[in-house]
Design an enzyme around this catalytic site. Structure first.
Site, PDB file in Angstrom:
ATOM      1  CB  SER A  17      -0.916  -0.062   1.220  1.00 26.45           C
ATOM      2  OG  SER A  17      -1.684   1.090   1.316  1.00 26.45           O
ATOM      3  CG  HIS A  44      -4.243  -0.652  -0.830  1.00 27.77           C
ATOM      4  ND1 HIS A  44      -4.073  -0.619   0.517  1.00 27.77           N
ATOM      5  CD2 HIS A  44      -4.837  -1.846  -1.095  1.00 27.77           C
ATOM      6  CE1 HIS A  44      -4.541  -1.730   1.054  1.00 27.77           C
ATOM      7  NE2 HIS A  44      -5.001  -2.495   0.101  1.00 27.77           N
ATOM      8  CG  ASP A 137      -6.288  -5.334   1.837  1.00 23.50           C
ATOM      9  OD1 ASP A 137      -6.851  -6.406   2.078  1.00 23.50           O
ATOM     10  OD2 ASP A 137      -6.116  -4.884   0.687  1.00 23.50           O
TER      11      ASP A 137
END
Lengths: 191, 268
Positions: A17, A44, A137
């Protein structure tokens, strides 16, 4: 438990991310040009911006980077980037399936989804790598890779721009390796 | 606590569903079935696969299944550049009597409401006819009511801004006690068809089929089948739009010509 190295890998799955774009760029610019396995990357990214990331990665990558279409079959030596606003899954026949299902961990694409599906389809014939990131995540997903006997690497939190993602993973399980970016590159080039 | 279906469960469930809904559910992408059944088992609090199968067979879960199985649209005006292209390049080229559109599988309101706004903005909504297949009776009533998903409202507004239209979001959507509804006069020329497009189709051909991000849940075989059906219901010279990460199958390349490939618009 020491895992036996499989004769080949069906895929290398990388999730990350915040801060991971520059690291992924570095990995792809240093990976050997004859790397023989498919690399699936789930980062992401902004939902409404379709272009830019792919072009940025391709500028320096030693391997061709594509955003796969639905039902595309994975090929060795290519890099597959999860498209903006789609989840990316791996099917048993090593094809990609995309989805617009609900966000997971506030994310679409969700790293957990990609790891879960790759773990189910590739089992022990995969390497899962979790990089720097600003939410959780990916943590449960890479644990699932570990549970299904895939080889797991978590970036050393000390080397992360944002360590929430990697620390979340390390709270859930003990990966096979905790590595710095340089060590991750060396590991991949040793496969 | 709800259970998660196993591979064996999925193999037991799909023939029952196929028989009930007259679509071969084994032709959905396998990973999708696994996730979607888990989702359904969770929202319907299914206790066992056997129980689920019995309730599908008896019809007790027919409506609930139809409501929860398909994936809703993510947002209104998803891929704003697609809607801009439709407004600026496609609509001006359509002949006067050919403003007919078809959503073969409408799961939620977002794609339909996006089209209605674009048609109104271009001043062609009165001569347009829009057909929509909706499988769930409950979903159909929600769509007809004009209500939008409040959780998506900010995203919808952001996408709307990116369209660079002449009107404001509030010109099309009305806030009533915190709930946002589309101006229902926009829905005058919408005709809803019950059931799925494999079994129920418009009684005419149309100019434009909007089928974005629906075939990503199919396997290759079902995709080929779907494309063949849809192609039959598009006028010669009409269009079909699919999701930006979808492609027409190899088997049906001869049915569709690439028209605007970056927006995945094909011409028949």
């Amino acid at each position: 438990m020491v895992k036996n190295k499989p004769a080949y890998y069906k895929g290398i799955v990388i999730g990350g991310s915040a801060g991971s774009f520059s690291l992924v760029t570095k990995i792809l610019s240093r990976i050997k040009p004859d790397f023989k396995y498919p690399i699936i990357i789930c980062l992401h990214r902004l939902k409404h911006i379709r272009s830019g990331l792919l072009e940025g990665l391709n500028l320096k990558s030693n391997l061709s980077v594509v955003e796969p279409y639905d039902k595309l079959r994975l090929e060795g030596g290519k890099v597959y980037l999860a498209p903006s606003n789609y989840h990316l899954f791996i099917e048993f026949d090593s094809t990609v399936s995309l989805s617009t299902e609900e966000v997971l961990n506030h994310s679409r694409p969700s790293i957990d989804h990609t790891f879960f599906s790759a773990a189910t389809s590739f089992r022990e014939k995969m390497v899962g790598i979790l990089l720097t990131g600003a939410n959780k995540d990916g943590a449960r997903g890479i644990k699932d890779v570990h549970n299904k006997n895939g080889f797991t690497i978590v970036q050393d939190p000390k080397t992360c721009d944002v360590d929430m993602m990697t620390k979340s993973a390390l709270q859930l399980f003990n990966p096979d390796k905790v590595l710095s970016p340089e060590e991750i590159i060396d590991f991949l080039n040793s496969l | 606590m709800a259970i998660a279906p196993t591979i064996h469960d999925i193999r037991e469930i799909t023939p029952v569903l196929s028989d009930k809904f007259k679509i071969d559910f084994s032709n959905y992408a396998f990973s999708f079935l696994r996730r979607r059944f888990a989702h359904i088992f969770n929202v319907l609090n299914v206790k066992s696969t056997k129980d689920f199968i019995e309730k599908i067979k008896s019809g007790e879960l027919t409506e609930d299944f139809s409501y929860h199985f398909p994936v809703p649209d993510t947002e209104m005006f998803r891929d704003p550049s697609f809607w801009r292209y439709l407004r600026l390049k496609i609509l001006p080229g359509l002949e006067e009597d050919k403003f007919s559109f078809w959503f073969p599988q409408l799961v939620s309101c977002e794609e339909l409401f996006s089209l209605l706004v674009i048609l109104k903005e271009e001043g062609v909504i009165d001569k347009a006819k829009v057909y929509c297949n909706v499988s769930s009776a409950k979903k159909l009533e929600e769509i007809k009511s004009g209500i939008t998903d409040s959780k998506k409202i900010e995203l919808n507004k952001q996408n709307f801004k990116r369209l660079e239209l002449n009107h404001h979001f509030e010109d099309y959507f009305i806030n009533e006690d915190g709930k946002v509804f589309i101006d229902k006069s926009l829905m005058t020329n919408v005709e809803f068809l019950k059931g799925n497009f494999f079994n129920e189709v418009p009684n005419t051909t149309v100019s434009f089929v909007i089928f974005r991000n629906r075939m990503i849940y199919y396997n290759a075989k079902l995709q080929v089948n779907a494309e063949e059906i849809l192609a039959k219901y598009i006028h010669k010279g009409g269009y079909m739009a699919i999701g930006i990460k979808e492609r027409i199958s190899q088997a049906n390349q001869s049915l569709f010509d690439e028209y605007e490939i970056s927006e995945k618009i094909y011409k028949v």
